[in-house]
Design a protein around this motif. Structure first.
Motif, short mmCIF file in Angstrom:
data_model
loop_
_atom_site.label_atom_id
_atom_site.label_comp_id
_atom_site.label_asym_id
_atom_site.label_seq_id
_atom_site.Cartn_x
_atom_site.Cartn_y
_atom_site.Cartn_z
N UNK A 1 0.84 -1.21 0.00
CA UNK A 1 0.00 0.00 0.00
C UNK A 1 0.87 1.25 0.00
N UNK A 2 1.94 1.22 0.81
CA UNK A 2 2.84 2.38 0.89
C UNK A 2 3.52 2.66 -0.44
N UNK A 3 3.99 1.59 -1.10
CA UNK A 3 4.66 1.76 -2.40
C UNK A 3 3.69 2.31 -3.43
N UNK A 4 2.45 1.86 -3.38
CA UNK A 4 1.45 2.35 -4.32
C UNK A 4 1.19 3.85 -4.12
N UNK A 5 1.04 4.22 -2.83
CA UNK A 5 0.77 5.63 -2.54
C UNK A 5 1.95 6.50 -2.97
N UNK B 1 4.26 5.82 -5.23
CA UNK B 1 4.34 5.85 -6.69
C UNK B 1 3.32 6.81 -7.28
N UNK B 2 2.11 6.78 -6.72
CA UNK B 2 1.06 7.68 -7.22
C UNK B 2 1.43 9.15 -6.99
N UNK B 3 2.02 9.39 -5.79
CA UNK B 3 2.43 10.78 -5.48
C UNK B 3 3.51 11.29 -6.44
N UNK B 4 4.52 10.42 -6.66
CA UNK B 4 5.61 10.81 -7.56
C UNK B 4 5.11 11.01 -8.99
N UNK B 5 4.23 10.14 -9.43
CA UNK B 5 3.68 10.28 -10.78
C UNK B 5 2.87 11.57 -10.91
N UNK B 6 2.06 11.81 -9.88
CA UNK B 6 1.26 13.05 -9.91
C UNK B 6 2.14 14.30 -9.91
N UNK B 7 3.21 14.27 -9.08
CA UNK B 7 4.12 15.42 -8.99
C UNK B 7 4.82 15.65 -10.33
N UNK B 8 5.30 14.56 -10.94
CA UNK B 8 5.97 14.67 -12.24
C UNK B 8 5.02 15.21 -13.31
N UNK B 9 3.80 14.72 -13.29
CA UNK B 9 2.81 15.18 -14.27
C UNK B 9 2.51 16.68 -14.08
N UNK B 10 2.42 17.10 -12.81
CA UNK B 10 2.14 18.51 -12.52
C UNK B 10 3.28 19.40 -13.02
#
Length: 325
Positions: free
Chosen positions: A29-33, A35-44
């Motif tokens: 769960x931690x890795x998923x969260x 990864x999602x945060x990093x992906x969102x930050x990169x996209x932003x």
């Protein structure tokens, strides 16, 4: 839906369900969260660096930059017009004004020189439009320098024009006796027969025969330096200092109309014809001096005689006759 995994238990000879450990579940769960945060930050970050998403402040800044670019473009067009006008003025300044007043032209390299030494535009470096801003500022500085040079040149021309006007008014340029009151031009400048000794003698002026009391006029602007009877042979006479090395002398007068130290204008009445001093008959003996040397006055009558009158005077002046003084 997650897949259910089983394993074979040899003790019970049956398949048993695999139960995941809680720690592994939490880690996943931690890795998923993360990864999602990093992906969102990169996209932003990527979106913020494209034109797809702009904040109201960014949109306002972009419009402001575009407006500045347009203003710089308009400024450069105006500078082109100013440069054309300046170029025309500079050409006339060098080839007409300065030439007429006998002043040296201003060299082109002096008019177009830039600014050496320290970097004057360092504070304008490091911005998106630095190259455009620096180029425009340099161009504007050169125009300002050209205008300053041209302004000084026109000031000099104005001063030269004033001096030229004063010079033209000061030069003894008219006949000191009016033609309608002149009996004749008796004798000119050059070698003549002395009326008393009959010997050949240098005559340093021109003799104008006229009745006693005929008005005598100043031939140019100046200051009366003498009005007396203290010079040998001249009798009552007047001397006018015109400046610029010019002096005129009027001799054998019967009376004065001016006094020593008085300033006169060309054409002013200064005295009257007589026969005082070493004189054979009523006449005006007139001399012109330049840098303390006596010169032929006939070269200075362009202000009062017609071509025909000047031609007649030239003919009489060149005759080696007898002078009247």
């Amino acid at each position: 839906m997650s897949k259910v995994k089983y394993y074979y238990d040899p003790d019970t000879l049956s398949y048993r369900k695999i139960e995941p450990k809680k720690s592994r579940r939490y880690r996943n769960i931690g890795l998923f969260v993360l990864g999602s945060f990093l992906f969102g930050l990169l996209s932003l970050v990527l979106l913020l660096n494209t034109n797809l998403i702009n904040t109201p402040a960014e949109l306002s800044l972009r419009r402001e930059v575009k407006n500045y670019e347009l203003q710089f473009e308009l400024l450069n067009k105006k500078m082109e017009q100013i440069e054309d006008v300046l170029s025309n003025i500079e050409e006339r300044d060098n080839n007409i004004y300065r030439l007429y007043f006998e002043a040296n032209p201003i060299p082109e390299e002096q008019r177009r020189a830039g600014f050496g030494g320290v970097n004057r535009y360092k504070s304008l470096e490091g911005f998106n439009n630095s190259e455009m801003v620096i180029a425009t500022t340099k161009r504007l500085d050169i125009i300002k320098k050209q205008m300053a040079i041209q302004s000084k040149s026109l000031d000099e021309i104005t001063k030269l024009a004033e001096e030229k006007e004063k010079l033209l008014l000061a030069i003894p340029a008219i006949q000191p006796i009016s033609n309608k009151e002149l009996t004749r031009m008796a004798s000119g400048y050059g070698w003549r027969s002395d009326p008393f000794t009959k010997a050949r003698k240098m005559h340093w002026g021109m003799d104008f025969t006229a009745p006693k009391g005929t008005p005598i006029y100043a031939s140019g602007d100046g200051k009366v330096t003498r009005a007396d009877n203290n010079a040998s042979g001249y009798g009552k006479h007047i001397r006018i200092d015109h400046g610029y090395g010019y002096m005129s002398l009027y001799a054998h007068m019967s009376a004065y109309n001016v006094k020593r130290g008085q300033r006169v204008k060309r054409g002013d009445l200064i005295g009257f014809v007589g026969s005082t001093g070493r004189s054979e008959a009523p006449h005006l003996h007139y001399e012109v001096w330049k840098d303390k040397d006596r010169i032929n006055p006939i070269n200075f009558y362009y202000g009062s005689l017609s071509p025909q009158e000047f031609e007649n005077m030239l003919k009489y002046a060149n005759q080696e006759n007898q002078s009247l003084d």
